[in-house]
Design an enzyme around this catalytic site. Structure first.
Site, PDB file in Angstrom:
ATOM      1  N   TYR A 178       0.839  -1.205   0.000  1.00 31.49           N
ATOM      2  CA  TYR A 178       0.000   0.000   0.000  1.00 31.49           C
ATOM      3  C   TYR A 178       0.876   1.259   0.000  1.00 31.49           C
ATOM      4  O   TYR A 178       0.666   2.181  -0.791  1.00 31.49           O
ATOM      5  CB  TYR A 178      -0.912  -0.031   1.226  1.00 31.49           C
ATOM      6  CG  TYR A 178      -1.772   1.194   1.415  1.00 31.49           C
ATOM      7  CD1 TYR A 178      -2.925   1.384   0.659  1.00 31.49           C
ATOM      8  CD2 TYR A 178      -1.441   2.169   2.368  1.00 31.49           C
ATOM      9  CE1 TYR A 178      -3.726   2.505   0.856  1.00 31.49           C
ATOM     10  CE2 TYR A 178      -2.237   3.290   2.560  1.00 31.49           C
ATOM     11  CZ  TYR A 178      -3.377   3.458   1.802  1.00 31.49           C
ATOM     12  OH  TYR A 178      -4.164   4.564   1.990  1.00 31.49           O
ATOM     13  N   LYS A 193       1.093   4.236  -2.820  1.00 26.74           N
ATOM     14  CA  LYS A 193       0.761   5.637  -2.563  1.00 26.74           C
ATOM     15  C   LYS A 193       1.951   6.559  -2.860  1.00 26.74           C
ATOM     16  O   LYS A 193       1.770   7.687  -3.312  1.00 26.74           O
ATOM     17  CB  LYS A 193       0.253   5.808  -1.130  1.00 26.74           C
ATOM     18  CG  LYS A 193      -1.105   5.146  -0.886  1.00 26.74           C
ATOM     19  CD  LYS A 193      -2.215   5.797  -1.710  1.00 26.74           C
ATOM     20  CE  LYS A 193      -3.599   5.278  -1.393  1.00 26.74           C
ATOM     21  NZ  LYS A 193      -4.670   5.994  -2.099  1.00 26.74           N
TER      22      LYS A 193
END
Ligand code: NAD
Length: 291
Positions: free
Chosen positions: A160, A164
């Protein structure tokens, strides 16, 4: 008179039936925009549109589907570009997936899920929307939703966090092809924000994060929405390629060097918690931060 900088403009907001996306849609509608509500959950998208259209005028349109699928994205952008008396000038790539998992056990399936939505979906939404904006010749604004975890390592969020950080870099990259066309691209990166999802993950989410954030509060979806609206508005016309953190100051600090020294030397913590070793204190702190 209400400030309405978005009258005559259409926005797409992905993943906007709930949480931060819904708050963004609500803010843009209040300031005059027509908003395409995308969500993977058709019933939730329909319910969100019902809420936003309360009253006589149509402010929003449901377009449910997978925001990670480039073919679906093209159809959605085409739909948004054909809303009458309005021009597609704003896009918010908000839909994003968080998969917690120990690095050693993280599976290719989980990795693909994260990357498909967070990176592939964001990239191809920006591409499809920019093509329309280029053809219209009137410029536009693209906001990509990043995360505090794209800036700081966080336990069990390697894929994740990587995705990002990639989104943040995409905003910089796109300044080159899109700047000359009058299209700005920025990344708005929330910190811990109280949504239906985060509340479910941790019952005292607000209390925990109010303690961890320097400003003593947890983020609310509207905090992110107001920042996105600024990035989409004429007031930010000279800002592009930036990442703006909306995190109550969380990414601004690191553990105290004195605290780190205590850990390195495995000495008891001396600030009134004498019965706790430094390693145990660090473990407690990390546990709080990942729960
Ligand atoms: N909430 C936080 O604390 C936080 C912190 C940092 C970053 N973010 C980022 O902000 C964005 C929104 O976060 P949130 O917590 O409001 O999201 P969320 O997890 O609550 O999801 C919002 C909506 O997205 C929809 N969705 C899920 N998969 C989809 C898909 N493939 N296509 C279309 N819609 C889909 C869901 O049905 C849901 O209605 C995400 O990109 C997230 O990574 C959130």
């Amino acid at each position: 008179m209400i400030y309405q900088p978005f009258t005559g403009k259409t926005a797409i907001v992905t993943g906007s039936a709930n949480g931060i996306g819904f708050a963004i849609a609500q803010h843009l509608v209040a300031e005059g925009a027509k908003v395409v509500i995308n969500d993977i959950d058709p019933a939730a998208a329909a319910a969100a549109v019902t809420k936003l259209n309360a009253g006589s005028e149509v402010h929003s349109y449901a377009f449910p589907g997978d925001a990670g699928d480039p073919e679906f994205i093209k159809r959605m952008v085409d739909f948004a570009a054909n809303i009458t008396n309005s021009r597609l000038e704003m896009v918010v790539a908000n839909a994003g997936l968080t998969e917690f998992g120990d690095f050693f056990d993280f599976t290719p399936e989980s990795f693909t899920k994260v990357v498909n939505l967070n990176l592939r979906g964001t990239f191809f939404l920006a591409q499809a929307a920019a093509k329309v904006m280029k053809a219209q010749g009137s410029g536009g604004n693209i906001v990509l939703i990043g995360s505090n975890v794209g800036e700081r390592a966080y336990m069990n969020l390697a894929a994740y966090g990587m995705s990002k950080a990639g989104i943040s870099m995409l905003a910089k990259q796109l300044t080159l092809p899109l700047g000359p066309l009058g299209i700005s691209v920025n990344c708005v990166a929330p910190g811990a924000t109280l949504t239906e999802r985060t509340q479910k993950e941790e019952p005292d989410y607000a209390g925990t994060w109010a303690k961890l954030n320097p400003n003593n509060r947890v983020g609310q979806p509207e905090d992110v929405a107001a920042t996105v609206a600024f990035m989409l508005s004429p007031a930010s016309r000279h800002i592009t390629g930036q990442t703006l953190l909306v995190d109550g100051g969380w990414t601004s600090y690191g553990p105290s060097p004195f605290f780190l020294r205590e850990i390195a030397e495995d000495r008891p913590v001396t600030n009134g918690q004498n019965n706790t070793t430094a390693k145990a204190a660090e473990a407690i702190k990390l546990k709080q931060m990942v729960s």
